[in-house]
Enzyme design. Structure first.
Site, PDB file in Angstrom:
ATOM      1  N   LYS A  50       0.856  -1.195   0.000  1.00 33.67           N
ATOM      2  CA  LYS A  50       0.000   0.000   0.000  1.00 33.67           C
ATOM      3  C   LYS A  50       0.889   1.241   0.000  1.00 33.67           C
ATOM      4  O   LYS A  50       1.940   1.253   0.656  1.00 33.67           O
ATOM      5  CB  LYS A  50      -0.908  -0.031   1.239  1.00 33.67           C
ATOM      6  CG  LYS A  50      -1.991   1.041   1.242  1.00 33.67           C
ATOM      7  CD  LYS A  50      -2.900   0.888   2.462  1.00 33.67           C
ATOM      8  CE  LYS A  50      -4.019   1.930   2.471  1.00 33.67           C
ATOM      9  NZ  LYS A  50      -4.922   1.784   3.634  1.00 33.67           N
ATOM     10  N   SER A 125      -9.864   1.996   2.545  1.00 36.70           N
ATOM     11  CA  SER A 125      -8.947   2.708   1.681  1.00 36.70           C
ATOM     12  C   SER A 125      -7.932   1.820   0.958  1.00 36.70           C
ATOM     13  O   SER A 125      -7.323   2.257  -0.013  1.00 36.70           O
ATOM     14  CB  SER A 125      -8.193   3.761   2.497  1.00 36.70           C
ATOM     15  OG  SER A 125      -7.378   3.147   3.469  1.00 36.70           O
ATOM     16  N   SER A 149     -10.122  -0.317   6.745  1.00 34.87           N
ATOM     17  CA  SER A 149      -9.520  -0.218   5.410  1.00 34.87           C
ATOM     18  C   SER A 149      -8.841  -1.468   4.868  1.00 34.87           C
ATOM     19  O   SER A 149      -8.502  -1.516   3.691  1.00 34.87           O
ATOM     20  CB  SER A 149      -8.508   0.918   5.377  1.00 34.87           C
ATOM     21  OG  SER A 149      -9.185   2.126   5.208  1.00 34.87           O
TER      22      SER A 149
HETATM   23  N1  GLN Z   1     -13.293   4.406   5.953  1.00 33.78           N
HETATM   24  C1  GLN Z   1     -12.658   4.775   7.177  1.00 33.78           C
HETATM   25  C2  GLN Z   1     -12.204   6.207   7.103  1.00 33.78           C
HETATM   26  O1  GLN Z   1     -12.395   6.792   6.106  1.00 33.78           O
HETATM   27  C3  GLN Z   1     -11.509   3.858   7.483  1.00 33.78           C
HETATM   28  C4  GLN Z   1     -10.287   4.179   6.742  1.00 33.78           C
HETATM   29  C5  GLN Z   1      -9.117   3.338   7.175  1.00 33.78           C
HETATM   30  O2  GLN Z   1      -9.257   2.313   7.828  1.00 33.78           O
HETATM   31  N2  GLN Z   1      -7.942   3.827   6.838  1.00 33.78           N
HETATM   32  O3  GLN Z   1     -11.657   6.746   8.010  1.00 33.78           O
END
Ligand code: GLN
Length: 449
Positions: A50, A125, A149
């Site tokens: 990532k 994400s 995410s």
């Molecule tokens: N969707 C969540 C957010 O936008 C989680 C994102 C994540 O785990 N990095 O914060």
């Protein structure tokens, strides 16, 4: 695509061919936009990374304009560990900018497509990591999970994604979003691969002050799907999910029973408090963490400015996308004097209650079965309202607030062929039970891509 376990069994000579074969596959599915770039770091089994994990010499950007041109000066601890285990970081995976989002639509590099339906999001994400593994153009990947995410994109793309206990995996070299919630974890084709990669990246690290100095026994050599476990189902959670998710939930319960596990029914306070507490704490920490991107120390710097203040303002205005700006504003607001007690402090108290509630369930149960997302993968643009997107994180953020380990695995497919994943949540540092239960469930549901 061969599994990580198989790839690790190859000779050095055979591994060389692997990367070349992989490159052809990636090229053939270029339109997915799962890879930002095909950077390489050493020889070994290729592992997709990532774009918020430091790999020395790579232009690591967290999918942001503000980090264009920044070159990572060191390897994250997890990268040192994967290299030592015979893996070679290969490719930067697309993601939501600074890991903020649930769809990978906020990336500076454009959206990633869901390999099961190009009209739909891969989740986020870690959407690039999930789409690549789901499409068979990566053997395995590393993602990060602050509020879902890893688990949610895994569920949307039909793969396995695991978030370790907070403190189990070093965050040294992970671009910080919300430091008290972030964890790096494996995204793989099956549960056993997830256990193998989890073992490789886990362990105490003195360079991360929140890394837990606790005994560590590798899980993969001890995997035991035959253990009989007590698994809690949370009926009031599930009734708000879509019919497809409810169907998968029922299927999983039947499968677990058929494997001889005991099901206990629980109620939990749920959802709306989790979201409220999460979006206050995550944005508060993000507003502090992202203050370092000032145009002086990293990456992009605005041109034609008359003084230092204008340099900061212009750099940040041009460098950050809309969602990141929204969160910096929200986070600054909840931390400001006059609002601190009403929002931030209150959210920390609620966080404690959420943790206590999980612990009460774990007095009786070894694992909790939960949805990952309220629906299967949604369509691009369908969640145009940011608040609506935040609400879709309802099943994942509580796990991060409580610091617990959880694994998302594919259970079912909708009539349209979309994967539906569910998660098993475990006690702090009891990853062994999480993997044992997941392996048993994986076997019983017999999901195949
Ligand atoms: N969707 C969540 C957010 O936008 C989680 C994102 C994540 O785990 N990095 O914060």
């Amino acid at each position: 695509m061969m599994t990580l376990k198989e790839a690790l069994g190859l000779s050095a000579e055979e591994r060389k061919g692997l990367k070349e074969a992989l490159k052809e596959k990636i090229e053939a599915k270029k339109e997915l936009n799962a890879y930002i770039a095909l950077d390489e770091a050493g020889e070994g089994v290729p592992l997709l990374i990532k774009d918020n994990i430091q790999v020395k010499g790579w232009n690591v950007t967290a999918a942001s304009n503000i980090l264009q041109g920044y070159v990572a000066p060191y390897d994250a601890t997890v990268i040192e560990k994967v290299k030592a285990a015979g893996l070679a970081p290969f490719g930067r995976a697309n993601m939501d900018e600074f890991a903020m989002g649930s769809s990978t639509e906020t990336s500076f590099y454009g959206k990633t497509l869901n390999p099961h339906d190009p009209q739909r999001v891969p989740g986020g994400s870690s959407g690039g990591s999930a789409a690549a593994v789901g499409a068979g153009v990566a053997i395995a990947a590393l993602g990060s999970d602050t509020g879902g995410s890893i688990r949610q994109p895994a569920a949307f793309c039909g793969i396995v994604g695991m978030k370790p206990t907070y403190g189990r995996v070093s965050r040294w070299g992970l671009g910080a979003y919300s430091s008290s919630l972030d964890q790096i974890g494996p995204m793989t084709q099956n549960v056993e691969d997830a256990a193998i990669l989890y073992d490789i990246i886990s362990g105490h690290d003195h360079r991360d002050s929140t890394s837990a100095d606790v005994d560590y026994t590798p899980v993969a050599p001890n995997l035991n799907p035959g253990r009989k476990l007590t698994i809690a189902v949370v009926d009031n959670y599930v009734k708000d999910a879509s019919p497809e998710v409810q169907k998968a939930y029922d299927k999983a319960i039947e499968a677990l029973k058929s494997e001889g596990h005991t099901i206990v029914h629980k109620e939990m306070m749920g959802a709306k408090y989790d979201i409220a507490a999460y979006y206050i704490i995550a944005t508060a920490e993000a507003s502090a963490n992202l203050s370092r991107y000032d145009g002086i120390r990293y990456g992009n710097r605005a041109k034609d400015v008359k003084d230092l203040k204008e340099l900061y303002i212009k750099t940040r205005s041009e460098g950050f996308g809309e969602e990141v700006k929204r969160r910096i504003l929200l986070g600054s607001f909840v931390l400001s004097s006059g609002y601190y007690d009403a929002y931030y402090l209150k959210a920390q108290k609620v966080r404690h209650l959420i943790k206590d509630e999980f612990e009460a369930v774990f007095e009786e149960a070894d694992l909790i079965l939960s949805p990952v997302a309220p629906t299967p993968a949604f369509k691009f643009g369908e969640m145009a309202d940011p608040l609506q997107m935040y609400l879709s994180d309802v099943y994942t953020v509580g796990v991060n607030l409580a610091g617990l380990p959880a694994i998302s695995l594919p259970i079912d497919k909708t009539d349209d062929g979309l994967p539906v994943g569910l998660q098993l949540i475990g006690r702090h540092f009891d990853e062994q039970t999480v993997f044992d239960g997941a392996m048993s469930l994986e076997k019983a549901v017999g999901y195949s891509k």
